[in-house]
Design a protein around this motif. Structure first.
Motif, PDB file in Angstrom:
ATOM      1  N   CYS A 421      15.649  40.152  19.414  1.00  0.00           N
ATOM      2  CA  CYS A 421      15.148  39.834  18.080  1.00  0.00           C
ATOM      3  C   CYS A 421      15.633  40.903  17.095  1.00  0.00           C
ATOM      4  O   CYS A 421      15.221  42.063  17.183  1.00  0.00           O
ATOM      5  CB  CYS A 421      13.619  39.769  18.089  1.00  0.00           C
ATOM      6  SG  CYS A 421      12.889  39.409  16.479  1.00  0.00           S
ATOM      7  N   ASP A 451      16.652  31.646  15.901  1.00  0.00           N
ATOM      8  CA  ASP A 451      16.277  31.929  14.517  1.00  0.00           C
ATOM      9  C   ASP A 451      17.547  32.279  13.747  1.00  0.00           C
ATOM     10  O   ASP A 451      18.343  33.125  14.197  1.00  0.00           O
ATOM     11  CB  ASP A 451      15.284  33.085  14.450  1.00  0.00           C
ATOM     12  CG  ASP A 451      14.837  33.393  13.034  1.00  0.00           C
ATOM     13  OD1 ASP A 451      13.944  32.696  12.533  1.00  0.00           O
ATOM     14  OD2 ASP A 451      15.410  34.323  12.427  1.00  0.00           O
ATOM     15  N   VAL A 457      13.445  34.734  17.944  1.00  0.00           N
ATOM     16  CA  VAL A 457      12.104  35.255  17.675  1.00  0.00           C
ATOM     17  C   VAL A 457      11.166  34.707  18.742  1.00  0.00           C
ATOM     18  O   VAL A 457      11.488  33.753  19.449  1.00  0.00           O
ATOM     19  CB  VAL A 457      11.598  34.854  16.265  1.00  0.00           C
ATOM     20  CG1 VAL A 457      12.459  35.478  15.174  1.00  0.00           C
ATOM     21  CG2 VAL A 457      11.560  33.328  16.126  1.00  0.00           C
ATOM     22  N   ILE A 476      -1.402  35.819  15.528  1.00  0.00           N
ATOM     23  CA  ILE A 476      -0.342  36.630  14.927  1.00  0.00           C
ATOM     24  C   ILE A 476      -0.934  37.888  14.304  1.00  0.00           C
ATOM     25  O   ILE A 476      -0.366  38.988  14.441  1.00  0.00           O
ATOM     26  CB  ILE A 476       0.441  35.801  13.898  1.00  0.00           C
ATOM     27  CG1 ILE A 476       1.236  34.700  14.627  1.00  0.00           C
ATOM     28  CG2 ILE A 476       1.371  36.682  13.078  1.00  0.00           C
ATOM     29  CD1 ILE A 476       1.949  33.729  13.700  1.00  0.00           C
ATOM     30  N   ARG A 490       6.486  34.724  16.110  1.00  0.00           N
ATOM     31  CA  ARG A 490       6.520  34.100  14.787  1.00  0.00           C
ATOM     32  C   ARG A 490       5.805  32.764  14.770  1.00  0.00           C
ATOM     33  O   ARG A 490       5.532  32.218  13.711  1.00  0.00           O
ATOM     34  CB  ARG A 490       7.971  33.915  14.322  1.00  0.00           C
ATOM     35  CG  ARG A 490       8.792  35.199  14.184  1.00  0.00           C
ATOM     36  CD  ARG A 490       8.081  36.280  13.385  1.00  0.00           C
ATOM     37  NE  ARG A 490       8.985  37.312  12.906  1.00  0.00           N
ATOM     38  CZ  ARG A 490       9.231  38.467  13.521  1.00  0.00           C
ATOM     39  NH1 ARG A 490       8.609  38.724  14.665  1.00  0.00           N
ATOM     40  NH2 ARG A 490      10.058  39.356  13.012  1.00  0.00           N
ATOM     41  N   SER A 491       5.520  32.215  15.943  1.00  0.00           N
ATOM     42  CA  SER A 491       4.789  30.947  16.027  1.00  0.00           C
ATOM     43  C   SER A 491       3.932  30.943  17.274  1.00  0.00           C
ATOM     44  O   SER A 491       4.221  31.632  18.259  1.00  0.00           O
ATOM     45  CB  SER A 491       5.753  29.751  16.032  1.00  0.00           C
ATOM     46  OG  SER A 491       6.652  29.832  17.121  1.00  0.00           O
TER      47      SER A 491
END
Length: 512
Positions: A421, A451, A457, A476, A490-491
């Motif tokens: 990442c 990403d 990510v 998060i 990120r999710s």
């Protein structure tokens, strides 16, 4: 180190001599309680071995078992060894297509197989396939066996004195360097490979595991780990044979049934995968069951959530909690914590190498292992064997880890699971450890997804307790407080279940 038998027939003969009247197996699952002493078990095994020989099984022939945990399984497994055969355990979750592939590749011409069980019928599937193999039915129900199937009682009880004598000769002829079994890997990254283990490798691991757990004939071992797996077979059945402990098989795990069995049988040893103990710790009825007899809990996986170890020690009140690490290629044994290790060591490492094993860290942080438990190689696959075991005998595990100053191993992830990442290496296991502490979260799996800006990510998949207040934003935010920015997912996706292979390992490729 104490001397120990280096073949399973020798170990069983010793057990029957040392502890003839001690309970070897108590099985209360099939409508009537079956209790066998060590002397009884030896006689059952001798009879089964004699029948195998009478049906044409030669020294070195392969015999498969496709059945759930019951008292029949140790008899068939040890009987196979007693006859000089090689055991091929089949995962009880296999489809008939998968099972036939393993039977063909291992050349197993005899199959010990269960009938109707949990909505499936392995026996009917094999009969329909009409493979010409000898099929021995494990009677988990009252349905009669018919051609071409041989019923268990007919098969196992048919040996004459002369046939038993031949079986005894076979048992004495089994050598430490003979193959004991062919276990097939989980196949998370492709077709399963057959791991060839010798008796001496298998017994070294089983003895080391049992010695570390300080097992004795007074112990009563709750067996929820499936016998087809190293955890149920080599860290279950065989340690009991070596140390005279009582086997308490459980075919279908549920927290209720496990807790009832602990209370009724005063079980002292209860190993299992992390998810097993998570369900017990979270069960609202736990307080209604007397679990005070438990003295030893052993859990292990590539990653064990730290919070789980802490709860086993605190909430369950077990005196000794041990984590360990191994692979099928090492009969399940590479490193283990010791009973006298401090809580921090148990909670954050996999312990030190077993006696007879060495561990070091290779290129890219890969964990390498060498020693008494390392397999002979892969079945009919010299290229894969050479790629896994280097010329110096080091087995390349594919796991990433590090060693502390005392030699304790900490697994950080699988090499193949790492993602990058923004130029930084991210090992999902570290993220999973952090997120597993969120109240209400039961399981976590993190993968890297494409990403445009950062290359990859993190995306976290969670299972949660009913009614838990767990949202993408809250997860998060929690991660941001505890992890460097490039490690924060990120999710977040909440799912009912995580995809698993036949051995219960999470299939991250399916999450992608």
């Amino acid at each position: 180190m104490e001397e120990y038998p280096t073949t399973t027939p020798a170990a069983l003969i010793r057990a029957a001599s040392r502890w003839p009247d001690t309970e070897a197996i108590v099985d209360d699952q099939w409508g009537e309680r079956v209790t066998l002493t060590w002397a009884d078990l030896l006689e059952r095994v001798r009879g089964f071995a004699a029948a195998l020989i009478d049906h044409g099984v030669e020294h070195g022939d392969r015999v498969a078992i496709w059945a759930p945990n019951s008292y029949h399984w140790p008899i068939a497994a040890l009987g196979t060894h007693y006859a000089g055969g090689v055991l091929v355990p089949l995962n009880s979750r296999y489809t008939v297509t998968e099972a036939l592939d393993i039977l063909d590749r291992s050349d197993a011409r005899t199959v010990v197989v269960s009938g109707a069980f949990l909505g499936g019928d392995h026996l009917a599937d094999l009969v329909a396939a009409d493979t010409g193999r000898t099929l021995i039915r494990v009677p988990l129900d009252d349905a009669p066996a018919g051609p071409p199937v041989i019923d268990w009682s007919t098969f196992a009880g048919s040996a004459s004195a002369a046939q038993l004598a031949i079986a005894d000769e076979r048992a004495l002829a089994v050598a430490p360097t003979d193959l004991s079994d062919i276990l097939f890997t989980s196949g998370t990254t492709g077709r399963a490979k057959g791991v060839l283990a010798e008796h001496q490798q298998t017994m070294a691991g089983s003895f080391g595991w049992a010695s570390n757990g300080q097992m004795t004939p007074a112990d009563r071992y709750l067996m929820v780990n499936p016998y087809f797996h190293t955890f149920g077979y080599k860290a279950g059945i065989l340690p009991c044979v070596l140390f005279g402990s009582t086997m308490l098989p459980l075919a279908v795990y549920s927290p209720t049934e496990a807790m009832k069995l602990v209370a009724a049988q005063r079980a002292t040893i209860f190993p299992g995968a992390p998810t097993i103990f998570q369900t017990i710790l979270d069960d609202p009825a736990r307080a209604h069951h007397d679990l005070s007899s438990l003295r030893l809990v052993v859990t292990g996986a590539t990653i064990v959530p730290v919070v789980l170890v802490e709860r086993l020690q605190g909430d369950l009140g077990v005196e000794t909690v041990v984590t360990a690490y191994g692979q099928t290629e090492t009969s399940g044994f590479i490193t283990t914590c010791r009973p006298d290790d401090d809580n921090e060591t148990v909670a954050t490492t996999c312990g030190r190498a077993y006696p007879g094993m060495e561990v070091r860290i290779g290129e890219q942080g890969e964990v390498l292992a060498r020693g008494a438990m390392v397999m002979r190689g892969y079945l009919d696959d010299p290229e894969a064997t050479a790629a896994t075991i280097d010329p110096e005998g080091w087995l390349h595990t594919g796991d990433v880890g590090n060693l502390d100053e005392r030699g304790n191993l900490k697994i950080t992830d699988r090499l193949k699971d790492m993602y990058i990442c923004g130029g930084f290496n991210v090992y999902p296991a570290e993220v999973e450890q952090a997120l597993s502490r969120i109240p209400g979260v039961t399981e976590v799996a993190v993968i890297g997804v494409d990403d445009a800006r950062l290359g990859e990510v993190g995306r976290a998949f969670l299972t949660v307790l009913d009614g838990a207040d767990v949202t993408e934003d809250s997860v998060i935010d929690y991660a941001k407080e505890r992890l460097a920015n490039f490690k924060v997912p990120r999710s977040v996706v909440v799912v009912d279940t995580l995809p698993r292979n036949a051995s219960g390992k999470i299939l991250k490729r399916d999450l992608k």
